[in-house]
Design an enzyme around this catalytic site. Structure first.
Site, PDB file in Angstrom:
ATOM      1  N   HIS A 118       3.576  -2.138   3.355  1.00  0.00           N
ATOM      2  CA  HIS A 118       3.625  -0.776   2.823  1.00  0.00           C
ATOM      3  C   HIS A 118       5.006  -0.551   2.227  1.00  0.00           C
ATOM      4  CE1 HIS A 118       0.403  -0.676   5.808  1.00  0.00           C
ATOM      5  NE2 HIS A 118      -0.130   0.306   5.104  1.00  0.00           N
ATOM      6  N   ASP A 169       0.812  -1.218   0.000  1.00  0.00           N
ATOM      7  CA  ASP A 169       0.000   0.000   0.000  1.00  0.00           C
ATOM      8  C   ASP A 169       0.846   1.270   0.000  1.00  0.00           C
ATOM      9  OD1 ASP A 169      -2.106  -1.747   0.238  1.00  0.00           O
ATOM     10  OD2 ASP A 169      -2.981  -0.798   2.012  1.00  0.00           O
TER      11      ASP A 169
END
Length: 276
Positions: A225, A84
């Protein structure tokens, strides 16, 4: 020209004409129609036509290199690694780690970062990774009006289209926050996760790797992430360990045979201030 020479020339002409109409890809058993404008050198999806864009773009899935040899996750031990908030300065290194293990992943990108790193996004798509929409500016969509939700998604869609020529087919709502109204407004599959590595909280590569390896299950979706260097440093260990356990790394769409459900995992909602 004598008769024998004429027959040879005619045969050559027929062979050349036949090859111009079609060619065979060695090892595939497939005959492809010949391209009229020459072969494409860019493996990324073609750019959209110049027709005016509709208010809400129609999603088109990013090209997945694994489609050449589809993996059936009903019979293969599959897991989906998802990243992400990128692309960012460490995403290129991550792409090299994934390539070294022939691993495909899904990137849920923030439109502002796509605009800042368009070449990285193109590289990810060309390598066969799936690209999902993570909104333009990472706002909690449950706090926005219907118009605000449309704007956040449409601006991210347009950033991806400008960079790579397609619109994402999947959406991951920031913080994993969604409600019934959001599910009605967003017609695309909402993708959450089965394992949260908490890499945004614990900037510790060893800890992130342990969380991913321990939590992995066949059919799982693991959340990372790629904006954190500690996460990117953890990925080689994750790939090596899960490869030894027999996992195949696939995109979210491939995990579901190309047809993900409207809601992929109902992960606990995250509070703003956390990063998913």
């Amino acid at each position: 020209m004598n008769t024998g020479t004429g027959r040879v020339v005619a045969s050559i002409i027929l062979v050349v004409a036949a090859y111009g109409a079609a060619h065979h890809t060695p090892g595939t058993g497939t005959v492809h129609a010949a391209a009229r404008q020459g072969p494409r050198t860019d493996p990324s999806p073609p750019a959209p036509s110049a027709a005016p864009a509709a208010p809400e773009a129609r999603p088109t899935a990013s090209r997945d290199a694994s489609d050449a040899r589809p993996v059936d996750c009903r019979h293969v031990k599959c897991v989906a690694l998802t990243f992400d908030d990128g692309p960012g300065p460490y995403t290129g290194t991550l792409l090299r780690h994934l390539a070294a293990h022939q691993a495909h992943a899904t990137f849920f990108v923030v439109g502002q970062n796509v605009a800042a790193y368009p070449s990285v996004l193109r590289h990810a798509a060309a390598a066969g990774h799936e690209i999902g929409n993570h909104t333009w500016s990472h706002q909690d969509l449950t706090k926005l009006s219907a118009a605000g939700v449309r704007s956040e998604l449409a601006r991210a869609d347009e950033a991806v289209r400008a960079a790579a020529g397609f619109v994402p087919a999947l959406v991951r709502p920031p913080y994993g926050a969604f409600d019934d109204a959001l599910r009605v407004r967003i017609k695309r599959p909402l993708v959450l996760w089965s394992v949260d590595t908490l890499d945004w909280l614990h900037r510790d590569s060893a800890r992130v790797a342990r969380a991913a390896i321990k939590g992995a299950r066949p059919g799982g979706v693991i959340l990372f992430h790629d904006i954190h260097p500690t996460t990117v440093r953890a990925i080689p260990k994750v790939l090596k360990a899960l490869s030894r356990e027999g996992y195949t790394f696939v995109t979210v769409s491939r995990l579901f045979g190309g047809h993900p459900p409207r809601l992929v995992y109902n992960a606990p909602h995250q509070l703003p201030g956390s990063e998913p």
